[in-house]
Design a protein around this motif. Sequence first.
Motif, mmCIF file in Angstrom:
data_model
loop_
_atom_site.group_PDB
_atom_site.id
_atom_site.type_symbol
_atom_site.label_atom_id
_atom_site.label_comp_id
_atom_site.label_asym_id
_atom_site.label_seq_id
_atom_site.Cartn_x
_atom_site.Cartn_y
_atom_site.Cartn_z
ATOM 1 N N THR A 214 0.846 -1.191 0.000
ATOM 2 C CA THR A 214 0.000 0.000 0.000
ATOM 3 C C THR A 214 0.886 1.247 0.000
ATOM 4 O OG1 THR A 214 -0.070 -0.060 2.419
ATOM 5 C CG2 THR A 214 -1.878 -1.144 1.240
ATOM 6 N N ILE A 215 0.331 2.353 -0.496
ATOM 7 C CA ILE A 215 1.066 3.619 -0.542
ATOM 8 C C ILE A 215 0.691 4.449 0.686
ATOM 9 C CG2 ILE A 215 1.589 5.677 -1.884
ATOM 10 C CD1 ILE A 215 2.402 3.005 -3.217
ATOM 11 N N PRO A 216 1.641 4.755 1.539
ATOM 12 C CA PRO A 216 1.325 5.436 2.794
ATOM 13 C C PRO A 216 1.063 6.930 2.605
ATOM 14 C CG PRO A 216 3.686 5.164 2.600
ATOM 15 C CD PRO A 216 3.087 4.466 1.409
ATOM 16 N N LYS A 217 0.398 7.501 3.588
ATOM 17 C CA LYS A 217 0.246 8.943 3.631
ATOM 18 C C LYS A 217 1.584 9.585 3.969
ATOM 19 C CE LYS A 217 -4.584 9.703 5.021
ATOM 20 N NZ LYS A 217 -5.458 10.265 6.078
ATOM 21 N N THR A 218 1.942 10.633 3.239
ATOM 22 C CA THR A 218 3.132 11.409 3.580
ATOM 23 C C THR A 218 3.060 12.763 2.899
ATOM 24 O OG1 THR A 218 5.539 11.604 3.331
ATOM 25 C CG2 THR A 218 4.402 10.209 1.741
ATOM 26 N N ILE A 219 3.493 13.793 3.592
ATOM 27 C CA ILE A 219 3.478 15.152 3.039
ATOM 28 C C ILE A 219 4.444 15.273 1.865
ATOM 29 C CG2 ILE A 219 5.278 15.973 4.595
ATOM 30 C CD1 ILE A 219 2.210 17.939 3.272
ATOM 31 N N LYS A 220 5.368 14.339 1.736
ATOM 32 C CA LYS A 220 6.364 14.404 0.661
ATOM 33 C C LYS A 220 5.713 14.377 -0.719
ATOM 34 C CE LYS A 220 9.839 14.378 3.523
ATOM 35 N NZ LYS A 220 10.650 15.610 3.733
ATOM 36 N N PHE A 221 4.546 13.723 -0.825
ATOM 37 C CA PHE A 221 3.860 13.683 -2.119
ATOM 38 C C PHE A 221 3.376 15.069 -2.535
ATOM 39 C CE2 PHE A 221 3.033 9.114 -0.983
ATOM 40 C CZ PHE A 221 3.846 8.597 -1.970
ATOM 41 N N ALA A 222 2.910 15.859 -1.593
ATOM 42 C CA ALA A 222 2.422 17.201 -1.908
ATOM 43 C C ALA A 222 3.553 18.137 -2.285
ATOM 44 C CB ALA A 222 1.652 17.757 -0.713
ATOM 45 N N GLU A 223 4.745 17.868 -1.792
ATOM 46 C CA GLU A 223 5.881 18.752 -2.046
ATOM 47 C C GLU A 223 6.510 18.515 -3.426
ATOM 48 O OE1 GLU A 223 7.210 18.930 2.680
ATOM 49 O OE2 GLU A 223 8.360 17.747 1.226
ATOM 50 N N ALA A 224 6.394 17.291 -3.933
ATOM 51 C CA ALA A 224 7.107 16.938 -5.165
ATOM 52 C C ALA A 224 6.680 17.748 -6.392
ATOM 53 C CB ALA A 224 6.968 15.443 -5.435
ATOM 54 N N ARG A 229 9.100 17.340 -10.211
ATOM 55 C CA ARG A 229 9.703 16.012 -10.197
ATOM 56 C C ARG A 229 8.814 15.064 -9.408
ATOM 57 N NH1 ARG A 229 15.263 16.098 -10.989
ATOM 58 N NH2 ARG A 229 14.991 13.839 -11.333
ATOM 59 N N SER A 230 9.102 13.784 -9.495
ATOM 60 C CA SER A 230 8.395 12.813 -8.673
ATOM 61 C C SER A 230 9.072 12.725 -7.309
ATOM 62 C CB SER A 230 8.399 11.439 -9.338
ATOM 63 O OG SER A 230 9.668 10.816 -9.174
ATOM 64 N N ILE A 231 8.413 12.039 -6.384
ATOM 65 C CA ILE A 231 8.961 11.868 -5.048
ATOM 66 C C ILE A 231 10.250 11.053 -5.067
ATOM 67 C CG2 ILE A 231 7.638 9.795 -4.522
ATOM 68 C CD1 ILE A 231 7.271 10.850 -1.687
ATOM 69 N N LEU A 232 10.482 10.296 -6.133
ATOM 70 C CA LEU A 232 11.726 9.545 -6.232
ATOM 71 C C LEU A 232 12.930 10.466 -6.365
ATOM 72 C CD1 LEU A 232 9.815 7.119 -6.628
ATOM 73 C CD2 LEU A 232 11.463 6.231 -8.283
ATOM 74 N N ALA A 233 12.688 11.668 -6.862
ATOM 75 C CA ALA A 233 13.772 12.646 -6.981
ATOM 76 C C ALA A 233 13.833 13.573 -5.771
ATOM 77 C CB ALA A 233 13.593 13.474 -8.256
ATOM 78 N N THR A 234 12.667 13.943 -5.232
ATOM 79 C CA THR A 234 12.644 14.940 -4.163
ATOM 80 C C THR A 234 12.793 14.348 -2.770
ATOM 81 O OG1 THR A 234 10.215 14.854 -4.060
ATOM 82 C CG2 THR A 234 11.198 16.476 -5.553
ATOM 83 N N ALA A 235 12.420 13.084 -2.608
ATOM 84 C CA ALA A 235 12.518 12.443 -1.285
ATOM 85 C C ALA A 235 12.735 10.955 -1.489
ATOM 86 C CB ALA A 235 11.258 12.714 -0.462
ATOM 87 N N ARG A 236 13.862 10.628 -2.078
ATOM 88 C CA ARG A 236 14.109 9.265 -2.563
ATOM 89 C C ARG A 236 14.066 8.212 -1.458
ATOM 90 N NH1 ARG A 236 15.569 7.161 -7.169
ATOM 91 N NH2 ARG A 236 16.562 5.117 -7.195
#
Length: 259
Positions: A214-224, A229-236
């Motif tokens: 499952t994909i967890p809740k995280t504020i990192k998705f809103a920041e990307a 960029r995707s979260i893989l680049a901004t919060a790998r």
Amino acid sequence: MTTTLALANQKGGVAKTTSVATLGAALADLGHSVLLVDLDPQACLTFSLGIDPEDLTASVHDVMVGHRSASEVLVGTEDGPDLLPAAIELARIETEFAAVSGRERLVATILEALADEGITYDWVILDCPPTLGVLTVAALTAADGLVVPLQCETLAHRGVGQLLDTVHDVREHTNPLLAVWGVLPTMYDGRTSHARAVLETIAETYDLDVVSPTIPKTIKFAEAPAAGRSILATARSSKGARAYRDVADWLVVRAARDA
């Protein structure tokens, strides 16, 4: 061989576009060639990948109406995948093609035209609009598989039955080989009994596989998206990025099983 995957849910706000962008980046990280197709007139995928839709001179709409070839509209992204971008003009498709015979093949025709030019990919991922109209049906007609991103809340899954009815119609009329790969739980908080209960209800009610993890809740998705960029680049190293990389591995295994 190309695997074409549609991500669709007529309920908005279920992290569909985030999933398309991040899975595309994760598959590219694994060494796969990836094309992302933005079929949402809101163009959120296009914007999320660092491209301002208002600055585009051409979009996927121009390809659909015959003004440009798909290869002319293709753009690269910093995360690795190529993109067929969208702009607000794409909203006209619902009326421009409402009575046009063969409208169900709008997306398939684009992908076939690219292949005819020698432009092929390991993966094509289609970001569908939050409706069950012309564009979503065209995406399902072109797809090998469907993944349904789903927020684990009661109201979020009420439309799943309608989507599966549409899948049934597509299988009957335009794409008999379309497979429902499963539900991708997004914004999931396993600490709450409600989220777990909704997930169990979906699996039992619709007899669908649940994509893991499952994909967890995280504020990192809103920041990307602000970084284009995707979260893989901004919060790998974040838990969200790790989850999507695991889902990309799951997709590769599933595609190999169906090959």
